[in-house]
Design an enzyme around this catalytic site. Sequence first.
Site, PDB file in Angstrom:
ATOM      1  N   HIS A  65      52.818  50.707  20.117  1.00  0.00           N
ATOM      2  CA  HIS A  65      53.765  51.344  21.031  1.00  0.00           C
ATOM      3  C   HIS A  65      54.898  50.391  21.345  1.00  0.00           C
ATOM      4  CE1 HIS A  65      50.817  49.179  23.513  1.00  0.00           C
ATOM      5  NE2 HIS A  65      51.825  48.934  24.339  1.00  0.00           N
ATOM      6  N   CYS A 180      44.014  31.193  41.836  1.00  0.00           N
ATOM      7  CA  CYS A 180      44.371  30.216  42.860  1.00  0.00           C
ATOM      8  C   CYS A 180      44.918  28.978  42.163  1.00  0.00           C
ATOM      9  CB  CYS A 180      43.164  29.873  43.731  1.00  0.00           C
ATOM     10  SG  CYS A 180      41.859  28.985  42.871  1.00  0.00           S
TER      11      CYS A 180
END
Length: 659
Positions: A65, A180
């Site tokens: 795509h 984090c």
Amino acid sequence: MSELITAELVDLDLSAETKSAAARSLADRMVTAGRVTDLDGFLADVAAREAQMPTGLDGGIGIPHCRSEHVTAPTLAFGRSPRGIDFCAPDGPADLIFLIAAPAGADDDHLTILSALARRLMDPGFTGALRAESDPAVAAALISGEQVPAEAGATGAAAGPEAAEPAVAEPFRIVAVTSCPTGIAHTYMAAESLEAAARAEGVVLHVETQGSAGFERLDPAVIAAADAVIWAHDVEVRERARFGGKPVVDTGVKAGINRPAELIAEARRKAERGEISRISDAREDAGAGGPDAAPGHFGVRLRTYLMSGVSYMVPFVAAGGLLIALSFAIGGYEIASAKSVADHFVWGEADSWAALLNQIGSAAFGFLVPVLAGYIAYGMADRPALVPGFVGGAIALTIDAGFLGGLVAGLLAGAVVRAIQRVKVHPTLRGIMLVLVIPLLASAAVGFLMFIVVGKPIASLQNALTDWLNGLSGSNAVILGVVLGLMMCFDMGGPLNKVAYAFAVGGLADPTPGSLKVMAAVMAAGMVPPLALAFATTVRGRLFTRTERENGRAAWVLGASFITEGAIPFAAADPLRVIPSAMAGGAVTGALSMAFGCTLRAPHGGVFVVPLIGEPFLYLLAIAAGTAVSTALLLALKGMRRDPETASPAKGAEVAAAV
């Protein structure tokens, strides 16, 4: 999807043997249907998208795509290969190939098609019907949803209206990303917290943990089928464009730990309101407008960029610093001035091995500033900013601008790249933007700014900071120790903690007496929270739940190893008592460490690097004093509430989730 696909766009006997040949065959049908204006230009866009990430899915599915200016209307073509075509899916070749074409800029159309198709591909009845169908018109109707698979229809007819049961509602689906700065504790704790809350809510949730060891990408079909997205992160989400076109809840990683149920509820509300987030990625859009800014106000974005740099710098700090520390333990501090081991190395001499470790560690430390700058830039503008960021960081070292120069160089590189990305370029140039144009122009611009414009003032500021640290004594040193201790213990591994740690580590790149004192104070304060919680659960266990007492035993080891995150489970369950107590103890320890003149040459290690600490007995006394203060305050605060043994474990979990 009836307007997307017709019988003319279906090939039930696709003879192509490669994915490029399959794309060409299906694209030919789009050209014939008037949906694509330039076959070769469109195929180039398909190939560029395929090069970024394979589009093969488990179950024999291929979904090439792209968005292209050569597409006139959103279109889907389908091909069925009798032999299978390799689309790099984990389980082998694909026999069902769906080519999706969307006009340039039609992000919503593109993602809507992908999402709708992905949901249907999860139904074995749908894929089975496509494999068995012999009529292109019926296959097109199946894909568009105008006709249901025969088995489903037969089942419904056999049951009859009287026997029909209410349809079971599909579960709400969420995909999440947690990350984090260090990619260790908070990342995985947030993932576990979200998963637990999702199970309780009956929500299907898939989490991608973008940790320090890399990350395993969520299956594109899982993302496409999701109803909403949750990002719980303190560093930039990688490859964020994958999640575009869906409602996104964007928050910090600690919210994922403490408030998972609220985040899931917010995701539901956004989905019900039909909110759609437009998200782009520098890898797809370099030269065509650049990435969207990180969400939030400027302060939040700046923190995210800086934490991105710190997260990538930490492994260099740990490896290099511990190697240097080990070399000092073997050969003494004078080993730093030893000759190069490339010229002189004696296998049987301990000093030669010490010199080897020192020189390897020093080489790793030499990357600290370039890596910091490179990945701050990466956090701002993704991969195109890496080269100018590293170049700016290297220049910072050349002009003696040090750690501060690296921070500025990274921000400059990210800003320059984002500015270049906003310039519209012809599609034919996009292929060279990432590998040539952006690195060339941005590196030249950052180099000019660092050498000619801002480099000398930053170097002067860095030297002034170094002189200030070296001259610290008395009350000034104690005040700095208090501030660093408070920062280390406020969020226990979060952004403030990492800022204090990065400040200390930056001084180790060019160590001075003042910077070694700062490093010692930072590590000592960071050890206090888990040690205090471990001590508290030992002396007054009845004030804690059974789970907390078990966590307390593990916290002894975590605290002794300078892993502040060992206190997070306690802080998440009872933040109003745990966090102030930890901060008080950390401030005492930081102040005492600075007052005692303790120094540290290793960036990590806890009690295991005590032999490398200046004034080791006073250093341990500072840690013990802070731990005692924190423990006493915590027990006093907890003693004011009812005994938690009367509360059920489930109630404890509810409190932890609600904080």
